[in-house]
Write a protein that holds these residues in place. Structure first.
Motif, short mmCIF file in Angstrom:
data_model
loop_
_atom_site.label_atom_id
_atom_site.label_comp_id
_atom_site.label_asym_id
_atom_site.label_seq_id
_atom_site.Cartn_x
_atom_site.Cartn_y
_atom_site.Cartn_z
N ARG A 111 15.10 25.88 -9.23
CA ARG A 111 14.94 25.70 -10.68
C ARG A 111 15.84 26.67 -11.44
NH1 ARG A 111 9.66 26.93 -14.30
NH2 ARG A 111 10.59 26.30 -16.25
N TRP A 112 15.93 27.90 -10.97
CA TRP A 112 16.77 28.90 -11.62
C TRP A 112 18.24 28.48 -11.58
CZ3 TRP A 112 20.28 32.65 -9.52
CH2 TRP A 112 20.69 33.61 -10.43
N ILE A 113 18.69 27.99 -10.43
CA ILE A 113 20.09 27.58 -10.28
C ILE A 113 20.40 26.38 -11.15
CG2 ILE A 113 21.72 26.55 -8.65
CD1 ILE A 113 20.47 28.40 -6.52
N ARG A 114 19.51 25.43 -11.21
CA ARG A 114 19.76 24.21 -11.99
C ARG A 114 19.78 24.45 -13.48
NH1 ARG A 114 16.65 19.36 -8.83
NH2 ARG A 114 18.21 19.21 -7.18
N ARG A 115 19.13 25.47 -13.97
CA ARG A 115 19.10 25.69 -15.42
C ARG A 115 20.27 26.55 -15.88
NH1 ARG A 115 15.74 30.37 -17.88
NH2 ARG A 115 16.24 31.95 -16.36
N ARG A 116 21.01 27.13 -14.97
CA ARG A 116 22.16 27.97 -15.34
C ARG A 116 23.36 27.10 -15.65
NH1 ARG A 116 21.25 33.27 -14.86
NH2 ARG A 116 23.43 33.75 -14.51
#
Length: 117
Positions: A111-116
């Motif tokens: 989730r963190w990677i996809r929102r960056r």
């Protein structure tokens, strides 16, 4: 982005010392494995095991808890709570709780990677 962050010096120092100590012990001592219930238990002769564990947790969980990013701090909370839960459940020797925690942590990282950007 590559600014010096003094608050991360403690996790960095703990991680460096812990990694060095564990690498030395792994290189100079035998590692044993045994069946424990439905899991495998691995061990290496570690003096000061609680101190080594504290250094490991400070380096891994502490760095996440000190992050500026809210989702990374959440990952730190989940990982810290998961580590405590794993320690409690480890005594049951029923399943590999750390693998389940790793799956949850992986979802948070995804989730963190996809929102960056």
């Amino acid at each position: 982005r590559s600014r010096f962050r003094p608050r991360l010096l403690a996790p960095l120092a703990a991680g460096t010392a812990t990694a060095g100590f564990l690498a030395y012990r792994l290189a100079t001592r035998p590692v044993t494995a045994e069946i424990r219930g439905h899991t495998l238990g691995y061990a290496v002769d570690l003096p000061y095991a609680p101190l080594v564990l504290a250094g490991y947790l400070l380096a891994t969980v502490g760095a996440l808890l000190l992050a500026r990013d809210r989702l990374l701090r959440l990952l730190g909370l989940v990982t810290g709570a998961g580590a405590a839960l794993c320690a409690l459940l480890w005594r049951t020797e029923f399943l590999s709780t750390w693998c389940a925690l790793a799956a949850v942590a992986s979802l948070l990282l995804l989730r963190w990677i996809r929102r960056r950007p």
